[in-house]
Write a protein that holds these residues in place. Sequence first.
Motif, PDB file in Angstrom:
ATOM      1  N   ILE A  78     -16.159 -67.045 -70.261  1.00  0.00           N
ATOM      2  CA  ILE A  78     -15.572 -68.165 -69.505  1.00  0.00           C
ATOM      3  C   ILE A  78     -16.618 -68.763 -68.554  1.00  0.00           C
ATOM      4  O   ILE A  78     -16.978 -69.934 -68.688  1.00  0.00           O
ATOM      5  N   PRO A  79     -17.171 -67.997 -67.610  1.00  0.00           N
ATOM      6  CA  PRO A  79     -18.093 -68.611 -66.643  1.00  0.00           C
ATOM      7  C   PRO A  79     -19.460 -68.977 -67.207  1.00  0.00           C
ATOM      8  O   PRO A  79     -20.108 -69.896 -66.711  1.00  0.00           O
ATOM      9  N   LEU A  80     -19.910 -68.272 -68.231  1.00  0.00           N
ATOM     10  CA  LEU A  80     -21.250 -68.527 -68.763  1.00  0.00           C
ATOM     11  C   LEU A  80     -21.228 -69.299 -70.073  1.00  0.00           C
ATOM     12  O   LEU A  80     -22.277 -69.558 -70.661  1.00  0.00           O
ATOM     13  N   GLY A  81     -20.048 -69.669 -70.541  1.00  0.00           N
ATOM     14  CA  GLY A  81     -19.907 -70.413 -71.788  1.00  0.00           C
ATOM     15  C   GLY A  81     -19.062 -71.655 -71.615  1.00  0.00           C
ATOM     16  O   GLY A  81     -19.566 -72.765 -71.474  1.00  0.00           O
ATOM     17  N   LEU A  82     -17.750 -71.467 -71.576  1.00  0.00           N
ATOM     18  CA  LEU A  82     -16.841 -72.614 -71.513  1.00  0.00           C
ATOM     19  C   LEU A  82     -17.066 -73.483 -70.282  1.00  0.00           C
ATOM     20  O   LEU A  82     -16.957 -74.704 -70.366  1.00  0.00           O
ATOM     21  N   CYS A  83     -17.387 -72.869 -69.149  1.00  0.00           N
ATOM     22  CA  CYS A  83     -17.616 -73.673 -67.939  1.00  0.00           C
ATOM     23  C   CYS A  83     -18.836 -74.580 -68.085  1.00  0.00           C
ATOM     24  O   CYS A  83     -18.856 -75.687 -67.551  1.00  0.00           O
ATOM     25  N   ILE A  84     -19.836 -74.134 -68.815  1.00  0.00           N
ATOM     26  CA  ILE A  84     -21.024 -74.972 -69.039  1.00  0.00           C
ATOM     27  C   ILE A  84     -20.655 -76.155 -69.932  1.00  0.00           C
ATOM     28  O   ILE A  84     -21.020 -77.296 -69.638  1.00  0.00           O
ATOM     29  N   TYR A  85     -19.925 -75.900 -71.015  1.00  0.00           N
ATOM     30  CA  TYR A  85     -19.490 -77.002 -71.876  1.00  0.00           C
ATOM     31  C   TYR A  85     -18.656 -77.993 -71.081  1.00  0.00           C
ATOM     32  O   TYR A  85     -18.811 -79.205 -71.210  1.00  0.00           O
ATOM     33  N   LYS A  86     -17.761 -77.462 -70.251  1.00  0.00           N
ATOM     34  CA  LYS A  86     -16.876 -78.318 -69.454  1.00  0.00           C
ATOM     35  C   LYS A  86     -17.670 -79.232 -68.525  1.00  0.00           C
ATOM     36  O   LYS A  86     -17.422 -80.435 -68.464  1.00  0.00           O
ATOM     37  N   ASP A 100     -10.139 -76.935 -71.101  1.00  0.00           N
ATOM     38  CA  ASP A 100      -9.450 -76.875 -69.812  1.00  0.00           C
ATOM     39  C   ASP A 100      -8.273 -75.897 -69.873  1.00  0.00           C
ATOM     40  O   ASP A 100      -8.094 -75.072 -68.971  1.00  0.00           O
ATOM     41  N   LYS A 101      -7.479 -75.996 -70.938  1.00  0.00           N
ATOM     42  CA  LYS A 101      -6.324 -75.105 -71.071  1.00  0.00           C
ATOM     43  C   LYS A 101      -6.758 -73.647 -71.122  1.00  0.00           C
ATOM     44  O   LYS A 101      -6.127 -72.787 -70.490  1.00  0.00           O
ATOM     45  N   VAL A 102      -7.820 -73.359 -71.865  1.00  0.00           N
ATOM     46  CA  VAL A 102      -8.293 -71.973 -71.980  1.00  0.00           C
ATOM     47  C   VAL A 102      -8.804 -71.472 -70.633  1.00  0.00           C
ATOM     48  O   VAL A 102      -8.466 -70.364 -70.198  1.00  0.00           O
ATOM     49  N   ILE A 103      -9.614 -72.273 -69.954  1.00  0.00           N
ATOM     50  CA  ILE A 103     -10.151 -71.851 -68.654  1.00  0.00           C
ATOM     51  C   ILE A 103      -9.015 -71.655 -67.652  1.00  0.00           C
ATOM     52  O   ILE A 103      -8.974 -70.638 -66.941  1.00  0.00           O
ATOM     53  N   ILE A 104      -8.081 -72.598 -67.587  1.00  0.00           N
ATOM     54  CA  ILE A 104      -6.967 -72.490 -66.634  1.00  0.00           C
ATOM     55  C   ILE A 104      -6.110 -71.266 -66.940  1.00  0.00           C
ATOM     56  O   ILE A 104      -5.721 -70.517 -66.036  1.00  0.00           O
ATOM     57  N   TRP A 105      -5.821 -71.044 -68.209  1.00  0.00           N
ATOM     58  CA  TRP A 105      -5.037 -69.865 -68.601  1.00  0.00           C
ATOM     59  C   TRP A 105      -5.775 -68.591 -68.220  1.00  0.00           C
ATOM     60  O   TRP A 105      -5.195 -67.696 -67.583  1.00  0.00           O
ATOM     61  N   ALA A 106      -7.049 -68.488 -68.572  1.00  0.00           N
ATOM     62  CA  ALA A 106      -7.816 -67.270 -68.287  1.00  0.00           C
ATOM     63  C   ALA A 106      -7.971 -67.053 -66.786  1.00  0.00           C
ATOM     64  O   ALA A 106      -7.799 -65.930 -66.303  1.00  0.00           O
ATOM     65  N   GLN A 107      -8.299 -68.108 -66.050  1.00  0.00           N
ATOM     66  CA  GLN A 107      -8.519 -67.925 -64.612  1.00  0.00           C
ATOM     67  C   GLN A 107      -7.241 -67.479 -63.912  1.00  0.00           C
ATOM     68  O   GLN A 107      -7.293 -66.726 -62.934  1.00  0.00           O
ATOM     69  N   SER A 108      -6.094 -67.900 -64.420  1.00  0.00           N
ATOM     70  CA  SER A 108      -4.840 -67.482 -63.798  1.00  0.00           C
ATOM     71  C   SER A 108      -4.609 -65.979 -63.953  1.00  0.00           C
ATOM     72  O   SER A 108      -3.968 -65.358 -63.116  1.00  0.00           O
ATOM     73  N   HIS A 109      -5.158 -65.392 -64.999  1.00  0.00           N
ATOM     74  CA  HIS A 109      -5.010 -63.954 -65.231  1.00  0.00           C
ATOM     75  C   HIS A 109      -6.157 -63.148 -64.622  1.00  0.00           C
ATOM     76  O   HIS A 109      -6.029 -61.949 -64.438  1.00  0.00           O
ATOM     77  N   ASN A 114     -11.863 -71.752 -61.265  1.00  0.00           N
ATOM     78  CA  ASN A 114     -12.997 -72.572 -61.686  1.00  0.00           C
ATOM     79  C   ASN A 114     -12.592 -74.030 -61.782  1.00  0.00           C
ATOM     80  O   ASN A 114     -13.258 -74.901 -61.255  1.00  0.00           O
ATOM     81  N   ILE A 115     -11.479 -74.290 -62.470  1.00  0.00           N
ATOM     82  CA  ILE A 115     -10.976 -75.655 -62.565  1.00  0.00           C
ATOM     83  C   ILE A 115      -9.974 -75.879 -61.444  1.00  0.00           C
ATOM     84  O   ILE A 115      -9.041 -75.098 -61.248  1.00  0.00           O
ATOM     85  N   LEU A 116     -10.202 -76.939 -60.701  1.00  0.00           N
ATOM     86  CA  LEU A 116      -9.322 -77.353 -59.622  1.00  0.00           C
ATOM     87  C   LEU A 116      -9.208 -78.865 -59.703  1.00  0.00           C
ATOM     88  O   LEU A 116     -10.221 -79.561 -59.797  1.00  0.00           O
ATOM     89  N   ASN A 117      -7.988 -79.380 -59.720  1.00  0.00           N
ATOM     90  CA  ASN A 117      -7.765 -80.828 -59.840  1.00  0.00           C
ATOM     91  C   ASN A 117      -8.489 -81.427 -61.048  1.00  0.00           C
ATOM     92  O   ASN A 117      -9.143 -82.457 -60.946  1.00  0.00           O
ATOM     93  N   ALA A 118      -8.409 -80.730 -62.177  1.00  0.00           N
ATOM     94  CA  ALA A 118      -8.949 -81.186 -63.465  1.00  0.00           C
ATOM     95  C   ALA A 118     -10.473 -81.230 -63.529  1.00  0.00           C
ATOM     96  O   ALA A 118     -11.036 -81.723 -64.496  1.00  0.00           O
ATOM     97  N   THR A 119     -11.151 -80.726 -62.512  1.00  0.00           N
ATOM     98  CA  THR A 119     -12.620 -80.699 -62.542  1.00  0.00           C
ATOM     99  C   THR A 119     -13.101 -79.282 -62.278  1.00  0.00           C
ATOM    100  O   THR A 119     -12.384 -78.447 -61.721  1.00  0.00           O
ATOM    101  N   LEU A 120     -14.321 -79.024 -62.660  1.00  0.00           N
ATOM    102  CA  LEU A 120     -14.932 -77.724 -62.419  1.00  0.00           C
ATOM    103  C   LEU A 120     -15.426 -77.708 -60.975  1.00  0.00           C
ATOM    104  O   LEU A 120     -16.601 -77.925 -60.696  1.00  0.00           O
ATOM    105  N   SER A 121     -14.485 -77.492 -60.056  1.00  0.00           N
ATOM    106  CA  SER A 121     -14.806 -77.561 -58.629  1.00  0.00           C
ATOM    107  C   SER A 121     -14.088 -76.499 -57.815  1.00  0.00           C
ATOM    108  O   SER A 121     -14.012 -76.602 -56.592  1.00  0.00           O
ATOM    109  N   GLY A 122     -13.563 -75.487 -58.481  1.00  0.00           N
ATOM    110  CA  GLY A 122     -12.840 -74.434 -57.775  1.00  0.00           C
ATOM    111  C   GLY A 122     -13.764 -73.515 -56.998  1.00  0.00           C
ATOM    112  O   GLY A 122     -14.992 -73.567 -57.124  1.00  0.00           O
ATOM    113  N   ARG A 123     -13.191 -72.637 -56.225  1.00  0.00           N
ATOM    114  CA  ARG A 123     -13.961 -71.764 -55.328  1.00  0.00           C
ATOM    115  C   ARG A 123     -14.909 -70.823 -56.065  1.00  0.00           C
ATOM    116  O   ARG A 123     -15.906 -70.376 -55.502  1.00  0.00           O
ATOM    117  N   ASP A 124     -14.632 -70.498 -57.344  1.00  0.00           N
ATOM    118  CA  ASP A 124     -15.451 -69.524 -58.060  1.00  0.00           C
ATOM    119  C   ASP A 124     -16.505 -70.145 -58.968  1.00  0.00           C
ATOM    120  O   ASP A 124     -17.170 -69.429 -59.728  1.00  0.00           O
TER     121      ASP A 124
END
Length: 142
Positions: A78-86, A100-109, A114-124
């Motif tokens: 997630i952080p070293l793959g999908l977040c870079i593509y995003k 976005d759906k995969v990152i949001i689903w994974a981060q919730s668990h 990572n995604i906040l307000n539809a952008t990659l701008s979350g605290r992590d």
Amino acid sequence: MIMLNIADALTEQGMADIDIAHIYDFLTHYVYDDNSPDLTALLRTNAAYRGFRCPFKELPQCRGWEPGFSNRYFTEDIPLGLCIYKVVADIVNVATPTIDKVIIWAQSHMGKENILNATLSGRDVIETSALQRFGIHCVEQL
């Protein structure tokens, strides 16, 4: 397909010298002969995935199973793959609804944001390899 869309957008937005000849969609990349299987058959039969098991853990009181969210398939991919593509897709204005759906689903668990307000701008985001960590925010900086 998303990587092809990102590559096309990069070339259209000023990176015309980028070599995108080696970028393929998933099935083209992993199917090696004319007997092209469907995606399920591909994942079952491709030697690259032999022995691959999705890590699950049993829930208490025999309630079933859930993915092991502390496994490297989540903590690294997630952080070293999908977040870079995003973030690259965001730079070139390519929508990534499935990513976005995969990152949001994974981060919730995973207890991450990572995604906040539809952008990659979350605290992590600082824990990812997202380009903005390195001061890259536009195509010209790439």
